[in-house]
Design a protein around this motif. Structure first.
Motif, PDB file in Angstrom:
ATOM      1  N   UNK A  34       0.832  -1.191   0.000  1.00  0.00           N
ATOM      2  CA  UNK A  34       0.000   0.000   0.000  1.00  0.00           C
ATOM      3  C   UNK A  34       0.878   1.257   0.000  1.00  0.00           C
ATOM      4  N   UNK A  35       1.896   1.273   0.872  1.00  0.00           N
ATOM      5  CA  UNK A  35       2.739   2.463   0.984  1.00  0.00           C
ATOM      6  C   UNK A  35       3.564   2.677  -0.268  1.00  0.00           C
ATOM      7  N   UNK A  68       6.480   0.558 -12.500  1.00  0.00           N
ATOM      8  CA  UNK A  68       5.107   1.054 -12.491  1.00  0.00           C
ATOM      9  C   UNK A  68       4.283   0.438 -13.632  1.00  0.00           C
ATOM     10  N   UNK A 109       0.477  -0.982 -13.906  1.00  0.00           N
ATOM     11  CA  UNK A 109      -0.535  -0.283 -14.687  1.00  0.00           C
ATOM     12  C   UNK A 109      -1.156  -1.213 -15.704  1.00  0.00           C
ATOM     13  N   UNK A 114      -6.461  -4.120  -6.864  1.00  0.00           N
ATOM     14  CA  UNK A 114      -5.152  -4.055  -6.189  1.00  0.00           C
ATOM     15  C   UNK A 114      -4.749  -5.383  -5.552  1.00  0.00           C
ATOM     16  N   UNK A 118      -9.641   4.611  -4.404  1.00  0.00           N
ATOM     17  CA  UNK A 118      -8.241   4.187  -4.343  1.00  0.00           C
ATOM     18  C   UNK A 118      -7.722   4.319  -2.912  1.00  0.00           C
ATOM     19  N   UNK A 119      -8.066   5.437  -2.288  1.00  0.00           N
ATOM     20  CA  UNK A 119      -7.594   5.649  -0.921  1.00  0.00           C
ATOM     21  C   UNK A 119      -8.192   4.647   0.049  1.00  0.00           C
ATOM     22  N   UNK A 137      -0.574   7.865 -13.331  1.00  0.00           N
ATOM     23  CA  UNK A 137      -1.988   8.187 -13.532  1.00  0.00           C
ATOM     24  C   UNK A 137      -2.703   8.494 -12.224  1.00  0.00           C
ATOM     25  N   UNK A 138      -2.272   7.848 -11.130  1.00  0.00           N
ATOM     26  CA  UNK A 138      -2.968   8.084  -9.867  1.00  0.00           C
ATOM     27  C   UNK A 138      -2.790   9.512  -9.406  1.00  0.00           C
ATOM     28  N   UNK A 169      -6.372   1.468  -0.437  1.00  0.00           N
ATOM     29  CA  UNK A 169      -5.004   1.599   0.066  1.00  0.00           C
ATOM     30  C   UNK A 169      -4.982   1.539   1.584  1.00  0.00           C
ATOM     31  N   UNK A 207       0.166   1.960  -3.758  1.00  0.00           N
ATOM     32  CA  UNK A 207      -1.173   2.572  -3.763  1.00  0.00           C
ATOM     33  C   UNK A 207      -1.127   4.009  -3.262  1.00  0.00           C
ATOM     34  N   UNK A 208      -0.072   4.309  -2.529  1.00  0.00           N
ATOM     35  CA  UNK A 208       0.177   5.671  -2.068  1.00  0.00           C
ATOM     36  C   UNK A 208      -1.047   6.379  -1.501  1.00  0.00           C
ATOM     37  N   UNK A 209      -1.521   5.944  -0.336  1.00  0.00           N
ATOM     38  CA  UNK A 209      -2.695   6.575   0.259  1.00  0.00           C
ATOM     39  C   UNK A 209      -2.359   7.939   0.856  1.00  0.00           C
ATOM     40  N   UNK A 210      -3.418   8.723   1.129  1.00  0.00           N
ATOM     41  CA  UNK A 210      -3.227   9.983   1.854  1.00  0.00           C
ATOM     42  C   UNK A 210      -2.567   9.651   3.198  1.00  0.00           C
TER      43      UNK A 210
END
Lengths: 291, 319
Positions: free
Chosen positions: A108-109, A183, A187, A196, B36-37, B8-9, B40, A112-115
């Motif tokens: 994820x880190x 990447x 993709x 995912x 997506x978040x 793209x994200x 994630x 997916x790079x979450x907030x």
């Protein structure tokens, strides 16, 4: 071709150089065998001696009479089958939790790079800077009464499994590896409509076998070698690990039986090591440089 | 902060901005971003929960505990009293002396020996795999096995070590039972148990040194010692300093080896370490406050080394 080192090949090629090389080489090999295998020999052979012989002075280098039954006695008296089973159970449980939760987190880190991902990673890495022993007391109190869920994890395998997940170094190692996966590969999978989770399972994990192997071995060895934490959280003798169980019984059994028990306890990790030595050593240097 | 990427994200505009021009597109992007978040964070949640309960919360709790007192099930604020309890305990200074002695000895043995061993092994064209295997073997033993084995080897009466000394016509030692040699004995055992990892890391570092540097040094007429001083050490400086810091951080937290070898305190308290003292406060005296206060002292002292470590390893990473 070998790499150039301290001593020049020309020097080594001369008769004097060759002679010196072989003298030093034989000395070092002999010394190392003595220093590192000697104690192990002493352990295996000590377990074969009689109670009198093992504490006699001067000690004998070869057992006068061989008593393999010490080993079966150690097995029974110290309940080694239970201790071994417990340790395996904790080790593989910890492995499962680390593989599932740490891999998911690192994926994820990394991909997916979450907030707040960066902040979460930073907070995980901060734990590496806190000396582990400082946290033993508050961690123990947490296990006694886990906040919110209000459960006591004493004597339960969860007390070993869940804290083992908080291995920031594992997450860091996995994340770095995932970062190196191009990447485009992911993709492509996502354009094909893969979720995912699906991408993780069928693209990322197969490529990541080497790093997963390293993390797995260290997860198992970590539990196998730990002493203070299982001693605190698993006071019930029937729940103990090899390290703690043998230690707490060590004063009540004859020396030769105790030494036989030590030998038995050493066999599993030594076997793991001999089988996976290549992975362990490469993992050690890959991870060691960073941390 | 990192430069904006073309992935793209990342291309999705942040929610709320640009809503005036293309409401539909931005709404779609917002939904996509949210989804997506969510997934994630779904992947993260397990690890984050574990960290919250078993790392982050205990970190905060350590600070709180240090200023609290629990007596008869009642918890009250204790101010600095835990700290003064710890500082006025005569065992405090002895534990620090012992710990620093352990760290010092461990640096001489545990830091220097693996480096010298790696230097020597790196020169060999034969049996390197075997020697590497030997050095790492003890690392894989369960600590209880290596420690109790050493206890057996150290025994003044029937132990192997005194027998070896006798053969060499050297005076016999009491090893763990003499306050003068007990800590040294612990360090020898700990070095045997743990040197494998450091040795392999040094070996890997040595193998990364370009051979031309040695050739150049030879042209300048450098001997072996000068080559070590002017080529090997500068070339491995980063690893050496990282390992030095790591050793200091690790050895100042030593617990298992003295605990198992000498039942914690050793003869006349000669092997009581700081962490053993923490253990005693917490689990023998049920004084969690003082244990936490002592832990904080250790934390403050080691934080400097940790910070230096992080700075150094960042610098070496060129990211």
């Amino acid at each position: 071709m070998t790499t150039r080192t301290l001593i020049s090949p020309a020097q080594l090629a001369r008769p004097r150089g060759k002679f010196l090389y072989w003298v030093v080489f034989v000395l070092v090999v002999g010394l190392f065998t003595l220093v590192f295998l000697g104690p192990l020999y002493w352990m295996v052979s000590g377990g074969l001696k009689t109670t009198q012989e093992v504490v006699q002075s001067p000690p004998t280098f070869l057992p006068k009479t061989v008593h393999p039954e010490n080993y079966s006695r150690a097995w029974d008296v110290m309940d080694l089958s239970r201790l071994l089973f417990n340790t395996l159970y904790y080790a593989f449980g910890a492995l499962a939790f680390q593989l599932i939760l740490d891999v998911a987190a690192a994926y994820s880190l990394s991909k997916l790079r979450p907030v707040f991902g960066k902040a979460i990673l930073a907070m995980m890495l901060v734990t590496l800077m806190i000396p582990a022993t400082v946290l033993v007391v508050p961690q123990y109190l947490t296990v006694l009464d886990v906040p919110i869920v209000e459960r006591n994890l004493l004597n339960s395998p969860w007390a070993i499994w869940l804290p083992s997940v908080t291995n920031a170094f594992n997450i860091f190692l996995l994340k770095r590896f995932f970062d190196s996966i191009p990447r485009e590969l992911l993709d492509a999978a996502s354009i094909d409509g893969a979720s995912p989770l699906r991408t993780l399972r069928s693209v990322v994990l197969p490529i990541s076998r080497p790093i997963l192997g390293v993390v797995s071995i260290f997860a198992i060895v970590g539990v196998w070698k730990d002493f203070l934490w299982p001693m605190l959280t698993l006071p019930d003798p029937s729940k103990q690990t090899l390290n703690v169980g043998i230690y707490s019984l060590s004063n009540g059994v004859p020396e030769n039986v105790l030494i036989a028990a030590l030998t038995i306890a050493s066999v599993p990790t030594l076997l793991i090591f001999l089988v996976f030595q290549r992975n362990i050593m490469s993992g050690l240097t890959a991870g060691g440089l960073k941390g | 902060m990192s430069a904006p990427t073309l992935s793209p994200h990342k291309a999705a505009p942040p929610p709320g901005r640009g809503a005036g021009s293309r409401p539909n597109a931005s709404r779609e992007a917002f939904v996509r971003d949210l989804r997506r978040n969510l997934s994630a964070h779904g992947f993260l949640i397990g690890a984050v929960l574990c960290f919250s309960f078993f790392s982050w919360y205990p970190m905060v709790r350590e600070f709180i505990l240090a200023f609290q007192k629990t007596e008869g099930g009642e918890t009250t604020w204790a101010g600095w009293s835990n700290l003064t309890t710890v500082l006025n305990d005569p065992a405090f200074w002895q534990a620090w002396r012992n710990t620093l002695l352990f760290t010092g000895l461990a640096l001489v043995l545990g830091f220097a020996v693996p480096f010298v061993v790696a230097l020597v092994l790196n020169e060999f064209r034969h049996a390197q795999g075997y020697l590497r295997l030997l050095v790492y073997l003890p690392v894989m033993l369960p600590p209880v096995a290596s420690v109790l084995l050493f206890k057996y080897l150290y025994d003044p009466g029937y132990g192997l070590f005194n027998r070896v000394l006798e053969l060499l016509h050297l005076p016999q030692q009491q090893w763990l039972q003499d306050p003068d040699t007990s800590m040294l004995s612990v360090v020898i055992a700990a070095t045997w148990m743990n040197m494998g990892g450091a040795t392999l890391i040094y070996l890997a570092a040595l193998q990364g040194i370009p051979g031309e540097l040695y050739e150049a040094a030879e042209l300048d007429g450098a001997g072996v010692l000068r080559k070590i001083w002017y080529v090997t050490i500068p070339q491995t400086r980063l690893i050496l300093s990282l390992m030095l810091l790591m050793q200091i951080i690790a050895t100042m937290q030593v617990f298992t080896e003295p605990f198992l070898l000498t039942n914690g305190a050793g003869p006349e308290g000669s092997t009581t370490t700081v962490v053993y003292l923490i253990y005693q406060y917490a689990f023998n005296f049920n004084n969690y406050g003082s244990a936490a206060a002592l832990g904080l002292i250790l934390l403050v002292l080691l934080a400097g080394f940790s910070a230096a470590y992080v700075r150094l390893s960042r610098g070496g990473e060129d990211e």
